[in-house]
Design an enzyme around this catalytic site. Structure first.
Site, PDB file in Angstrom:
ATOM      1  N   CYS A  45      82.168  57.804  72.530  1.00  0.00           N
ATOM      2  CA  CYS A  45      82.731  58.768  71.598  1.00  0.00           C
ATOM      3  C   CYS A  45      84.145  59.094  72.075  1.00  0.00           C
ATOM      4  O   CYS A  45      84.554  58.646  73.140  1.00  0.00           O
ATOM      5  CB  CYS A  45      81.927  60.056  71.620  1.00  0.00           C
ATOM      6  SG  CYS A  45      80.172  59.795  71.350  1.00  0.00           S
TER       7      CYS A  45
ATOM      8  N   ARG B 170      87.023  54.953  68.864  1.00  0.00           N
ATOM      9  CA  ARG B 170      85.964  55.098  69.870  1.00  0.00           C
ATOM     10  C   ARG B 170      84.609  55.415  69.262  1.00  0.00           C
ATOM     11  O   ARG B 170      83.597  55.475  69.958  1.00  0.00           O
ATOM     12  CB  ARG B 170      86.336  56.210  70.865  1.00  0.00           C
ATOM     13  CG  ARG B 170      87.642  55.975  71.589  1.00  0.00           C
ATOM     14  CD  ARG B 170      87.913  57.085  72.573  1.00  0.00           C
ATOM     15  NE  ARG B 170      86.889  57.166  73.576  1.00  0.00           N
ATOM     16  CZ  ARG B 170      86.832  56.416  74.672  1.00  0.00           C
ATOM     17  NH1 ARG B 170      87.773  55.520  74.895  1.00  0.00           N
ATOM     18  NH2 ARG B 170      85.846  56.550  75.534  1.00  0.00           N
TER      19      ARG B 170
ATOM     20  N   TRP C  65      80.013  58.140  68.150  1.00  0.00           N
ATOM     21  CA  TRP C  65      79.328  56.880  67.894  1.00  0.00           C
ATOM     22  C   TRP C  65      77.911  57.087  68.420  1.00  0.00           C
ATOM     23  O   TRP C  65      77.699  57.223  69.626  1.00  0.00           O
ATOM     24  CB  TRP C  65      80.028  55.733  68.618  1.00  0.00           C
ATOM     25  CG  TRP C  65      79.435  54.402  68.320  1.00  0.00           C
ATOM     26  CD1 TRP C  65      79.448  53.745  67.117  1.00  0.00           C
ATOM     27  CD2 TRP C  65      78.756  53.534  69.237  1.00  0.00           C
ATOM     28  NE1 TRP C  65      78.805  52.534  67.230  1.00  0.00           N
ATOM     29  CE2 TRP C  65      78.372  52.385  68.519  1.00  0.00           C
ATOM     30  CE3 TRP C  65      78.428  53.626  70.579  1.00  0.00           C
ATOM     31  CZ2 TRP C  65      77.691  51.336  69.099  1.00  0.00           C
ATOM     32  CZ3 TRP C  65      77.744  52.570  71.171  1.00  0.00           C
ATOM     33  CH2 TRP C  65      77.390  51.441  70.431  1.00  0.00           C
TER      34      TRP C  65
ATOM     35  N   ASN D 137      81.189  62.893  75.875  1.00  0.00           N
ATOM     36  CA  ASN D 137      81.195  61.434  75.707  1.00  0.00           C
ATOM     37  C   ASN D 137      80.427  60.859  76.888  1.00  0.00           C
ATOM     38  O   ASN D 137      80.770  61.137  78.031  1.00  0.00           O
ATOM     39  CB  ASN D 137      82.645  60.929  75.708  1.00  0.00           C
ATOM     40  CG  ASN D 137      82.734  59.424  75.813  1.00  0.00           C
ATOM     41  OD1 ASN D 137      81.863  58.717  75.323  1.00  0.00           O
ATOM     42  ND2 ASN D 137      83.778  58.931  76.449  1.00  0.00           N
ATOM     43  N   GLY D 138      79.383  60.080  76.615  1.00  0.00           N
ATOM     44  CA  GLY D 138      78.581  59.519  77.704  1.00  0.00           C
ATOM     45  C   GLY D 138      77.109  59.631  77.364  1.00  0.00           C
ATOM     46  O   GLY D 138      76.748  59.878  76.211  1.00  0.00           O
TER      47      GLY D 138
ATOM     48  N   GLU E  71      85.303  32.196  69.903  1.00  0.00           N
ATOM     49  CA  GLU E  71      85.993  33.459  69.659  1.00  0.00           C
ATOM     50  C   GLU E  71      86.401  33.578  68.182  1.00  0.00           C
ATOM     51  O   GLU E  71      86.293  34.648  67.584  1.00  0.00           O
ATOM     52  CB  GLU E  71      87.215  33.579  70.593  1.00  0.00           C
ATOM     53  CG  GLU E  71      88.102  34.785  70.390  1.00  0.00           C
ATOM     54  CD  GLU E  71      87.385  36.144  70.440  1.00  0.00           C
ATOM     55  OE1 GLU E  71      86.220  36.210  70.866  1.00  0.00           O
ATOM     56  OE2 GLU E  71      87.995  37.130  70.008  1.00  0.00           O
TER      57      GLU E  71
ATOM     58  N   LYS F 223      85.210  36.591  65.660  1.00  0.00           N
ATOM     59  CA  LYS F 223      86.126  37.434  64.884  1.00  0.00           C
ATOM     60  C   LYS F 223      85.702  37.478  63.424  1.00  0.00           C
ATOM     61  O   LYS F 223      85.677  38.526  62.790  1.00  0.00           O
ATOM     62  CB  LYS F 223      87.564  36.911  64.950  1.00  0.00           C
ATOM     63  CG  LYS F 223      88.326  37.151  66.208  1.00  0.00           C
ATOM     64  CD  LYS F 223      88.768  38.575  66.460  1.00  0.00           C
ATOM     65  CE  LYS F 223      87.771  39.357  67.243  1.00  0.00           C
ATOM     66  NZ  LYS F 223      87.732  39.326  68.640  1.00  0.00           N
TER      67      LYS F 223
ATOM     68  N   GLU G 135      82.466  39.551  62.959  1.00  0.00           N
ATOM     69  CA  GLU G 135      82.543  41.003  63.084  1.00  0.00           C
ATOM     70  C   GLU G 135      83.397  41.645  62.001  1.00  0.00           C
ATOM     71  O   GLU G 135      83.011  42.681  61.474  1.00  0.00           O
ATOM     72  CB  GLU G 135      82.980  41.448  64.483  1.00  0.00           C
ATOM     73  CG  GLU G 135      84.346  41.021  64.896  1.00  0.00           C
ATOM     74  CD  GLU G 135      84.717  41.455  66.303  1.00  0.00           C
ATOM     75  OE1 GLU G 135      84.280  42.523  66.740  1.00  0.00           O
ATOM     76  OE2 GLU G 135      85.472  40.723  66.962  1.00  0.00           O
TER      77      GLU G 135
ATOM     78  N   HIS H 275      73.504  17.370  67.127  1.00  0.00           N
ATOM     79  CA  HIS H 275      72.111  17.423  67.568  1.00  0.00           C
ATOM     80  C   HIS H 275      71.311  18.490  66.824  1.00  0.00           C
ATOM     81  O   HIS H 275      70.387  19.060  67.388  1.00  0.00           O
ATOM     82  CB  HIS H 275      72.054  17.674  69.083  1.00  0.00           C
ATOM     83  CG  HIS H 275      72.701  16.574  69.868  1.00  0.00           C
ATOM     84  ND1 HIS H 275      72.062  15.402  70.178  1.00  0.00           N
ATOM     85  CD2 HIS H 275      73.970  16.454  70.346  1.00  0.00           C
ATOM     86  CE1 HIS H 275      72.898  14.616  70.847  1.00  0.00           C
ATOM     87  NE2 HIS H 275      74.051  15.233  70.955  1.00  0.00           N
TER      88      HIS H 275
ATOM     89  N   LYS I 231      84.470  50.237  69.773  1.00  0.00           N
ATOM     90  CA  LYS I 231      85.449  49.541  70.621  1.00  0.00           C
ATOM     91  C   LYS I 231      84.947  49.336  72.043  1.00  0.00           C
ATOM     92  O   LYS I 231      85.258  48.347  72.674  1.00  0.00           O
ATOM     93  CB  LYS I 231      86.748  50.353  70.628  1.00  0.00           C
ATOM     94  CG  LYS I 231      87.891  49.723  71.376  1.00  0.00           C
ATOM     95  CD  LYS I 231      88.556  48.658  70.561  1.00  0.00           C
ATOM     96  CE  LYS I 231      89.615  47.907  71.317  1.00  0.00           C
ATOM     97  NZ  LYS I 231      89.810  46.559  70.789  1.00  0.00           N
TER      98      LYS I 231
HETATM   99  C1  F6R Z   1      85.010  41.860  69.823  1.00  0.00           C
HETATM  100  C2  F6R Z   1      85.060  42.800  70.919  1.00  0.00           C
HETATM  101  C3  F6R Z   1      83.873  42.905  71.806  1.00  0.00           C
HETATM  102  C4  F6R Z   1      84.337  43.190  73.245  1.00  0.00           C
HETATM  103  C5  F6R Z   1      83.143  43.443  74.161  1.00  0.00           C
HETATM  104  C6  F6R Z   1      83.573  43.670  75.592  1.00  0.00           C
HETATM  105  O1  F6R Z   1      86.197  41.836  69.103  1.00  0.00           O
HETATM  106  O2  F6R Z   1      86.016  43.491  71.080  1.00  0.00           O
HETATM  107  O3  F6R Z   1      83.083  41.773  71.755  1.00  0.00           O
HETATM  108  O4  F6R Z   1      85.060  42.088  73.703  1.00  0.00           O
HETATM  109  O5  F6R Z   1      82.444  44.563  73.705  1.00  0.00           O
HETATM  110  O6  F6R Z   1      84.464  44.717  75.692  1.00  0.00           O
HETATM  111  P1  F6R Z   1      85.391  44.914  76.949  1.00  0.00           P
HETATM  112  O7  F6R Z   1      86.351  43.793  76.983  1.00  0.00           O
HETATM  113  O8  F6R Z   1      86.029  46.237  76.724  1.00  0.00           O
HETATM  114  O9  F6R Z   1      84.490  44.900  78.145  1.00  0.00           O
END
Ligand code: F6R
Length: 617
Positions: free
Chosen positions: A2, A30, A79, A105-106, A486, A490, A493, A509, A612
């Site tokens: 959060c 967040r 969140w 937050n936590g 990757e 993208k 998501e 395969h 995030k």
């Molecule tokens: C996707 C994305 C997530 C983060 C993952 C790890 O776009 O951002 O898959 O890469 O949650 O996050 P960090 O790098 O902050 O440990």
């Protein structure tokens, strides 16, 4: 996770409601399933909270309107982890008599025991959250005669887990008390006038660049324009902390004319990469030496950072001449329980530095064996840095869009810089070749700039072309498998499409049976040692009716001839540039995901169900 934000000020001109409302908007990345604000005025708490996104809530209940005389406010954007995203579960949470307000937050891991204990003492709970135990614990200790501050200290002693909290109380109208353990908290200060507390710097950056970064087990008492810090580990003694000055400005944290943060952050990649290039040779040498002298090497991360680990391990092992085992951080302990050895080195990658699975992996490894942790993160002072022997900060600037873009490319660049440093130290290639690799790295920002300048219309055209397809593949070989994975992540998501990033060789395969007339396959095809085999794979998929879109270098001929559409990356076709293609090829796929999200009416900055930073297992 959060976001929390608070202000206490002497400045009569300021509307604290407006400031905290703007503040949590900047923290919305967040968490954005509910939010709330409390202001204190005339010995009374004024509260507005609701489920939903901040702007939607604001339209309904005017989140910035509070009594004009109020000089103190706290805000929270949530969140959900414990309890659904509802009005009741949104913060702030209060004690039984509406005297104490807490934003948190936590996660309080032992909240059920605490809740039972407090209920048996007569406390009434209004939410299903773990956080609500905190105001009730504080209430309980104040009832026993503790001061406001001591009650918070004693309440926190009873809480197991992670927290950044900010608390206000009606009989202490001039102060906010905050504390931190394993969740970020920064204090911004305009000396003599106003003090802010925040989960992240952008929230107070319009007002001040001066700040203090709080460490675990610290508590701070905030008054207007002043702050005192206390160390909860050593008898709550008063401590001095060094004030820091933030070098970047608020423009870096706001959209700066772009429609979305994701687009802005893709366009920031060239500059972000230029910043990352400034990592000192000294630090790179430390990383290089640790890797050269290690008996075993692991690289671990989650999500996008894991994909940068896949690309990075490929680049580093080329010069290191040793195997590097990649491992998703969530699997680290389970898979290495019986085999982790002393003198291992673990490269941990986390843009936020707060991902709990990554932190737990390295914490476990450190506790179990004599290992060295080399960390790559984008956030100075983030939790992961506390468990690390050496830390590289990528310096990509704040990334607000939930989908990682510039933090990905800067992570891969940091890993590539380590690789070149290893090549230098080990003297396994000539100086001339080292210079060519260095030149190739130095040229990356320009290649990306040129690409972004000329290819947006092509990407939009491809998005239109693909629009009706719910499923397709990204296929590649060798180092580009990381790029394909990757790119697939993208699109999943932000555009809600099921796109699989896969090895072109393995696709034969099984997955190839999905291919029908017109099924789109995007091949990532730099002209490296895998290129000729990839040509064979392209032919196999084309022969089965696949629609071929390829990402190639400018001078490409063979795969271009086989493709329906090509995306051309303006880079030379040599081994020096090929090695860094995970960085130069990625913006094309990020842009594709961005425009695909828009084509499907989705907000690319706020993908469904995602946040995030993932601070839960
Ligand atoms: C996707 C994305 C997530 C983060 C993952 C790890 O776009 O951002 O898959 O890469 O949650 O996050 P960090 O790098 O902050 O440990």
């Amino acid at each position: 996770m959060c976001g929390i934000f608070g202000i206490v000020t002497k400045n009569q001109e300021i509307s604290v409601g407006k400031v905290v409302f703007e503040g949590i908007k900047r923290l919305e990345y967040r968490g954005y399933d509910s939010c709330g604000i409390v202001s204190l005025y005339n010995s009374k708490l004024f509260i507005k909270k609701e489920a939903g996104k901040i702007d939607e809530i604001h339209k309904k209940i005017k989140l910035d309107e509070f009594p004009s005389g109020s000089r103190l406010a706290l805000a929270h954007t949530r969140w959900a982890t414990h309890g659904a995203p509802t009005k009741q579960n949104s913060h702030p949470h209060l004690d039984c008599f509406d005297k104490i307000a807490v934003v948190h937050n936590g996660i309080i891991e032992n909240f059920l025991e605490l809740r039972n204990e407090l209920t048996s003492l007569g406390h009434t709970f209004k939410s299903e959250t773990d956080s609500e135990v905190i105001p009730h614990l504080i209430e309980d200790f104040m009832k026993k005669g503790n001061s406001f501050k001591d009650a918070i200290i004693n309440a926190l002693k009873k809480c197991k887990g992670a927290y950044a909290i900010a608390v206000c109380q009606i009989d202490n109208p001039d102060l906010i008390i905050v504390a931190r353990k394993e969740s970020p908290l920064i204090i911004g200060i305009e000396e003599g006038k106003t003090t802010y507390c925040s989960s992240d710097i952008p929230a107070f950056l319009p007002y001040t660049r001066k700040c203090y970064i709080m460490e675990d087990d610290e508590l701070a008492v905030l008054k207007a324009g002043e702050v005192q810090f206390f160390d909860l580990k050593s008898d709550n003694k008063l401590i001095r902390k060094e004030m820091q000055t933030i070098e970047w400005n608020i423009d870096a944290a706001e959209k700066g004319g772009y429609d979305h943060f994701m687009l802005k952050e893709i366009y920031e990649e060239p500059d972000a990469l230029r910043f990352t290039m400034k990592i000192s040779d000294q630090l790179l040498t430390k990383f290089a030496n640790a890797l050269i002298s290690a008996d075993s090497i692991y690289i671990t991360a989650a999500g996008t950072s894991y994909h940068s680990a896949l690309a990075g391990k490929f680049i580093i092992s080329k010069f290191l001449g040793k195997h590097i085992q990649d491992m998703e951080c969530s699997e680290f302990e389970t898979q290495l329980k019986c085999s982790l050895q002393d003198n291992s080195v673990i490269i941990a990658i986390s843009q936020s530095g707060e991902t709990i699975d990554t932190i737990e992996a390295i914490r476990w490894a450190k506790k179990t064996k004599s290992v060295k942790i080399l960390t790559i993160t984008n956030v100075v002072g983030s939790s992961i840095t506390r468990y690390s022997d050496h830390v590289i900060v990528t310096n990509a600037g704040p990334e607000i869009g939930v989908a990682a873009t510039k933090t990905y490319s800067t992570q891969v660049l940091a890993l590539a810089l380590i690789a070149v440093s290893i090549a230098k130290t080990r003297k396994i290639i000539s100086n001339e070749e080292i210079v060519k690799y260095q030149d190739a790295l130095a040229g990356i920002p320009n290649i990306i700039e040129q690409f972004l300048e000329k290819n947006v219309d092509l990407i939009k055209y491809i998005v239109n072309n693909l629009e009706k397809n719910m499923n397709y593949f990204f296929l590649a070989r060798g180092i580009s498998i990381a790029t394909a994975k990757e790119g697939g992540l993208k699109l999943k998501e932000v555009a809600c499409r099921f796109i699989e990033g896969y090895s072109a060789a393995s696709a034969k395969h099984g997955p190839i049976s999905l291919v029908r007339e017109g099924f789109p396959i995007i091949f990532i095809a730099p002209p490296d040692e895998t290129y000729n085999r990839l040509v064979g794979n392209v032919m196999e998929f084309k022969a089965r009716g696949g629609r071929i879109i390829s990402v190639v270098v400018e001078s490409d001929v063979k795969i271009t001839k086989l493709s329906d559409i090509t995306i051309r990356i303006p880079q030379p076709a040599d081994k020096f540039h090929n090695l860094f293609s995970p960085i130069t090829f990625m913006p094309a796929l990020q842009l594709l995901a961005y425009y695909a999200a828009l084509a499907h009416d989705l907000d690319p900055d706020k993908p469904l169900n995602l946040s995030k930073t993932v601070t839960v297992h």
